[in-house]
Design an enzyme around this catalytic site. Structure first.
Site, PDB file in Angstrom:
ATOM      1  CB  SER A   1     -16.007-127.116  63.087  1.00  0.00           C
ATOM      2  OG  SER A   1     -16.705-125.902  62.968  1.00  0.00           O
ATOM      3  N   GLY A   2     -18.845-127.840  61.352  1.00  0.00           N
ATOM      4  CA  GLY A   2     -19.533-127.693  60.074  1.00  0.00           C
ATOM      5  C   GLY A   2     -20.192-128.948  59.575  1.00  0.00           C
TER       6      GLY A   2
ATOM      7  CB  THR B   1     -25.375-127.176  66.320  1.00  0.00           C
ATOM      8  OG1 THR B   1     -24.061-127.017  66.871  1.00  0.00           O
ATOM      9  CG2 THR B   1     -26.362-126.318  67.083  1.00  0.00           C
TER      10      THR B   1
ATOM     11  CG  ASN C   1     -20.667-124.435  61.235  1.00  0.00           C
ATOM     12  OD1 ASN C   1     -21.568-123.908  60.591  1.00  0.00           O
ATOM     13  ND2 ASN C   1     -20.903-125.219  62.267  1.00  0.00           N
TER      14      ASN C   1
ATOM     15  CB  SER D   1     -18.400-123.214  64.444  1.00  0.00           C
ATOM     16  OG  SER D   1     -17.591-124.160  65.095  1.00  0.00           O
ATOM     17  CB  SER D   2     -20.955-125.714  69.011  1.00  0.00           C
ATOM     18  OG  SER D   2     -22.292-125.739  68.590  1.00  0.00           O
TER      19      SER D   2
ATOM     20  N   GLY E   1     -15.832-132.126  67.296  1.00  0.00           N
ATOM     21  CA  GLY E   1     -15.260-133.297  66.646  1.00  0.00           C
ATOM     22  C   GLY E   1     -13.741-133.214  66.634  1.00  0.00           C
TER      23      GLY E   1
ATOM     24  CD  GLU F   1     -11.531-128.258  66.608  1.00  0.00           C
ATOM     25  OE1 GLU F   1     -10.516-127.720  67.080  1.00  0.00           O
ATOM     26  OE2 GLU F   1     -12.671-127.762  66.666  1.00  0.00           O
TER      27      GLU F   1
END
Length: 1134
Positions: free
Chosen positions: A110-111, A115, A160, A163-164, A390, A392
């Site tokens: 994330s980040g 995206t 992020n 973040s998705s 991704g 985590e």
């Protein structure tokens, strides 16, 4: 051989190493250092073969412009420096030209920028594919689906701001020409637990904040919402506002995107109603209430929120209230109703909110798919873009992190398999011997999680379905029994005693050795999150809603379709989705983008090596490089290889006429490169060691320097020879023309000289003859004249002598008679009578009078008048000569003038003074340019308008009228304003526009052209108002020392819709004068200039009196304006 083209290669001007396969030596430290070096130089993309590594720069870079798109369009993958556009172009051309379905896998934590990477891929494909109305509509719908999904599926996290919180896979479908036809979106595992609870420092999904910030008051009232975030329990308040994020603007963007994608107005309103219902569900609170049987029953504290939810969703309030208080369990033909305590009621409320939102999100995805799906049934080519979470590793890892990491394990597995497969296929295709490559196979970890008999997911499902008491602890015990001996599973309560003293492993946790590293999972919540239960009473209550969308989201609530079978668990659903995804990906040609986050601060220019190292490990990038370079590290087609290195061999330079492969063989033999360092394929040369490639590059660089020196030498010689030949040719031409000119000039001079000499000789001869003739004639005339004059002189001399003798005789006779008479009188006077004496005296006087008359004729007549005129002439002559020396300067303002010497010259003296002043004024005016004449005309006009009328006028006399004070033509800040005005600008000045409401001032640019008066914003240069000069009727100002003036507009004109203008300026006299002259020039009518300490100004429909008073100012000598009431605006002048 084709002519050599100058292109930018991956190896040219490299910062660090553009392809990690060429990194030497290869280890973790050099890998990170190379990434950091490129990141510091704004090179965020690096290759590992065909894999793109993307480091998030956390700032905008000028590398995504339309020019960059064209630069990478239809170019070889390694032809230009690494870029995400290169991978996108390679995938698109393979799909279009080779008919191969493609997939682009974007992974990272994330980040890291996943995206944004997916947006860049889609925008590039949209830019390079075909054009047309239908194609553009499809592209626009595909691109505009992103804002909708981001609003409902993205949230701000500590890592992020966007973040998705779901996985997204989009299949973009193309026709045979490569034009997009539509697409299909699949979503994976929305993080619905975020709806009811967010970690500290994070936000709920974007749509909640966008709705409350951007919706109109009318819409909020309709949805029964308030704009205050603190009114809703489901919204975290510590990070409700995000720096740099405008939720209101994003809400408008989402509404526009929904319209473009194809949402009807009633559908969009229904979606927002569901979002509002989810928000209000969090405000429902419960209180315990004891029943007769001693059990606690939950009751709703405040039923107003419940009432508003029921009004929004169209559910009977009593039905929903009962669903929150009771639970009905059905077993075969029996129904058992039990009460819910407060904790169970809160669980039911949160479960309903999570299910309602997650099902709404799934409905949104399906609705978007209906709009963007391909309308034709022809055979389609497909490009898939996978943007998924991704790997985590958090401090507290739960069920969500477990299945996310499971998905990444599967992606890593397929990545290694497809990479090895691609390598093997290329070796076979090029007829190169394939050697076995040792690598870590993570299939054992995937089997630990997904095995159908003793995998963790299978045991979790078995535990959830088992009758009796089921807890997270019983699930952990089962894991300890089944997985205790597995080498990638660790637990404190495992039978293996080596962890009994490991304090880093708590009792309620288990640890899995993933390919990316060890991850510690908290077992708490695994069973509940896997069950994902929603009480049937709530499903049935939702199905009974009159709200069509909510009713469609809960089909299981239909009593006619009651299914007593337990719904599938979340883990099994996700496992099936991942299996489908893997099967889909294996049918396509893969392309990989590995995203890396350089720091946790979301800041530019910061590269945290420890954080990057962690990501490199769990992304398996070093493993990828080792797999790629296990056989041959570098491969290149024969043609570009020969084109790049042909200058290193005399036989191939400058042109090789045979096959490219033969040229490469000759080249490598000439350079004496060891045979084991390279191998010849069918269409490519394979180089085993990067050192060999770098050696070739060093030789090429040295050779290019030598060639550059040679080219410089040849060019300089050619340039000098060309210059010499040009100079020689020019010298010959110049010499020929000069000789011709010199001869012509000499001939003309000779001819002219001959004519002059001839004319002079002829003239001399003629004059000589003429002189002789004239001399003879004059001699004759002289003799005659002298004789005549001599005779005349003799005659006059004789005449004078005779006259003189006659006069003398007569004078003697008279004098003698007078003397005789006087003697007689003297003798007889004493004896004479007085009368006789008087008579004698009279006679004597008459006699002497006659004598004087006789003698007067011998003197000159009018002698006195002549003497008077002569004297007067001398005096005037002296006066003019003295005036010549005493003249004042030629300055028109010099008032000196010499004093008058004689009284009789008074009128002459004044007339001379007047004539001289007029003459020197004319001399002074003749020196003026046209512009100076215009300035003085304007000054004269200002004098006529304001002298002795306006107190400010004397201070403006010495100030030149400049007009263009802002220099709009030179200042780049006003380029947009300059382009918008086509006429000549007469005056450009910053004025203060007085606000009609409160009397405060706002800076505006005042522009006067030949036909219009314009007002523009000082900062942006945007034109605010445009008034034709024909609509200006009058200008009003006070008689005091201030810069306020009002411009009155013609009633009923378009410009007068907001009323007249009231300004304040430091150049009032100049602006009013130029406005007066310009209006007179264009309209042929004089503009009325009103000077009064009180005048009326029209503000919209009201007339306001502007009154000027004397007063002491707090801010010095600056006049102030203040609105006293609706009818009076008072200006205090110091």
């Amino acid at each position: 051989m084709a002519k050599m083209e100058v292109k930018t290669s991956l190896l040219d001007n490299m910062i660090g190493v553009g392809d990690m396969v060429l990194l030497e030596p290869l280890n973790e430290e050099t890998f990170i250092n190379n990434l950091k070096k490129r990141f510091d130089h704004s090179e965020i993309y690096t290759y590992i073969g065909s894999v793109v590594i993307s480091v998030n720069p956390y700032r905008s870079l000028p590398i995504y412009s339309p020019e960059k798109v064209e630069e990478y369009r239809n170019r070889n993958f390694y032809e230009l420096s690494p870029h995400i556009f290169a991978l996108s172009d390679e995938a698109y051309r393979s799909l279009r030209d080779q008919d191969k379905d493609q997939c682009i896998l974007i992974t990272g934590e994330s980040g890291a920028g996943k995206t944004e990477a997916s947006k860049l891929v889609m925008s590039y494909v949209a830019a390079v594919c075909g054009k047309g109305a239908e194609v553009n509509q499809v592209k626009e719908q595909l691109l505009q689906s992103n804002p909708v999904l981001e609003a409902f599926g993205n949230a701000k996290t500590v890592r992020n701001d966007n973040s998705s919180r779901f996985g997204k896979y989009m299949d973009i479908e193309f026709d045979f020409k490569g034009d997009p036809l539509g697409g299909v979106i699949s979503n994976y595992l929305l993080e619905k637990s975020r709806v009811v609870k967010q970690p500290r420092g994070e936000r709920n999904f974007h749509v909640f904040y966008q709705l409350l910030s951007g919706a109109s008051e009318e819409l909020l009232n309709k949805l029964k919402l308030e704009r205050d975030f603190s009114r809703y329990n489901y919204l975290s308040l510590d990070s409700a506002k995000v720096n740099g994020v405008d939720d209101a603007a994003n809400f408008r963007t989402v509404r526009n995107a929904m319209q473009i994608v194809g949402f009807m107005d009633h559908e969009a309103e229904s979606v927002l109603a569901v979002v509002a219902a989810v928000l209000k569900l969090g405000n429902i609170e419960f209180k315990p209430e004891s029943r007769v049987n001693g059990l606690d029953e939950s009751k709703i504290k405040d039923k107003n929120e419940l009432k508003e939810i029921c009004e929004l969703t169209g559910i009977d309030q009593s039905v929903l209230e009962r669903a929150f208080s009771f639970r009905t369990v059905e077993a075969k033909q029996e129904k058992v109703s039990t009460t819910l305590n407060v904790a169970q009621a809160y669980y039911a409320r949160d479960a309903l909110a999570k299910n309602l939102y997650s099902r709404l999100f799934s409905w949104l995805v399906n609705r978007i798919n209906e709009s963007i799906k391909a309308q034709t049934k022809v055979r389609k080519k497909v490009m898939g873009v996978l943007d998924i979470y991704g790997f985590e590793i958090f401090e507290d890892n739960s069920f969500e992190q477990f299945i996310i990491n499971y998905c990444n394990e599967k992606l890593q597995q397929i990545f290694i398999e497809l990479t090895l497969k691609e390598e093997q296929e290329e070796y076979i295709r090029e007829d190169i011997e394939w050697t076995h490559i040792d690598y870590f196979n993570n299939a054992i970890i995937c089997d630990l999680i997904e095995n159908n008999t003793n995998g963790i997911l299978a045991m979790l499902d078995e535990e959830c379905l088992r009758p009796g008491t089921v807890t997270d602890e019983t699930f952990l015990e089962k894991l300890n029994q089944v997985c205790a001996t597995h080498q990638h599973f660790e637990s404190r309560m495992s039978k293996c005693s080596r962890f009994l003293n490991d304090t880093s492993l708590p009792h309620s946790c288990f640890r899995i050795q993933h390919y990316a590293g060890k991850v510690l999972y908290q077992v708490e919540g695994f069973v509940d999150k896997n069950n994902d239960l929603l009480y049937r009473d709530l499903s049935q209550a939702m199905w009974k809603a009159s709200h069509a969308l909510i009713k469609s989201l809960f089909p299981e609530g239909n009593p006619a379709k009651i299914n007593l079978k337990r719904p599938p668990t979340a883990g099994s659903q996700f496992k099936a989705s991942v299996a489908t995804l893997m099967k889909n990906l294996q049918t396509k040609n893969p392309n990989y983008i590995r995203c890396i986050k350089p720091n946790d601060k979301k800041a530019a220019h910061i590269f945290n090596e420890a954080l990057v190292c962690h990501q490199i490990r769990y992304l398996g990038l070093l493993e990828n490089v080792r797999v790629r370079r296990a056989g041959y590290a570098f491969r290149q087609a024969y043609e570009p290889c020969l084109e790049r290195y042909k200058m290193l061999c005399k036989q191939t330079w400058p042109h090789w006429k045979g096959p490219a492969r033969s040229g490469v063989e000759v080249l490598f033999n000439e350079l004496e490169i060891p045979v084991e360092e390279y191998s010849f394929g069918r269409s490519k040369i394979f180089i085993r060691n990067p050192r060999t490639l770098f050696k070739l590059e060093d030789l090429r660089k040295q050779r290019l320097e030598d060639l550059a020196t040679l080219i410089q030498k040849i060019y300089r010689g050619w340039k000098c020879r060309t210059h010499f030949l040009l100079m020689k040719k020019s010298q010959i031409v110049i010499a020929a023309w000069y000789r011709r000119y010199a001869q012509q000039k000499r001939y003309q001079q000779t001819k002219s000289s001959a004519l002059v000499i001839q004319s002079y000789i002829r003239g001399w001869k003629a004059r000589k003859i003429l002189r002789e003739l004239k001399h003879q004639k004059r001699c004759k005339e002289a003799v005659t004249t002298i004789a005549a004059y001599w005779h005349g002189t003799q005659a006059r001399r004789e005449l004078r002598r005779l006259k003189e003798e006659a006069r003398n005789k007569h004078a003697i006779a008279v004098i003698w008679a007078y003397w005789l008479g006087s003697k007689v009188l003297d003798a007889h006077i004493p004896t004479l009578h007085p009368g006789i004496l008087h008579t004698l005296t009279t006679v004597t006087y008459i006699f002497f009078l006659k004598v004087r008359r006789e003698y007067r004729k011998f003197f000159r007549a009018n002698a006195g008048k002549k003497i008077y005129e002569f004297t007067l002439q001398r005096i005037v002559q002296k006066y003019f000569l003295e005036m010549k020396n005493k003249m004042p300067s030629l300055s028109p303002i010099d008032k000196n003038w010499p004093s008058r010497p004689y009284l009789f010259l008074d009128s002459t003296h004044k007339e001379l003074k007047r004539i001289f002043h007029l003459w020197r004024c004319k001399k002074y005016r003749d020196q003026f340019t046209d512009q100076q004449k215009l300035i003085y005309e304007e000054k004269l006009e200002a004098s006529e308008l304001f002298k002795d009328k306006k107190a400010l006028y004397p201070s403006s006399v010495g100030q030149p009228f400049q007009g263009a004070y802002l220099e709009i033509n030179k200042n780049p800040k006003y380029k947009k304003l300059k382009d918008a005005i086509e006429e000549k600008i007469i005056i450009a000045e910053v004025v203060n526009k007085i606000n009609r409401a409160n009397g405060k001032s706002t800076s505006r640019i005042f522009l006067l052209t030949n036909n219009n008066l314009l007002l523009a914003d000082q900062k942006s240069g945007q034109i605010k108002s445009e008034v034709p000069l024909v609509d200006v009727t009058k200008v009003s100002m006070s008689s005091q020392n201030d810069g306020f003036f009002a411009v009155h507009l013609k009633e009923g004109s378009e410009a007068a819709s907001k009323g007249d203008f009231l300004f304040s300026s430091d150049h009032l006299i100049e602006m009013a004068t130029k406005l007066y002259r310009t209006t007179l020039s264009q309209t042929k009518q004089k503009l009325n200039i009103e000077i009064s300490d009180e005048f009326l100004v029209q503000f919209r429909q009201d007339k306001v009196c502007v009154k000027f008073i004397q007063g002491n100012q707090k801010n010095g000598s600056v006049p102030t304006c203040k609105r006293k009431n609706n009818r009076l605006l008072e200006v205090a002048v110091p």
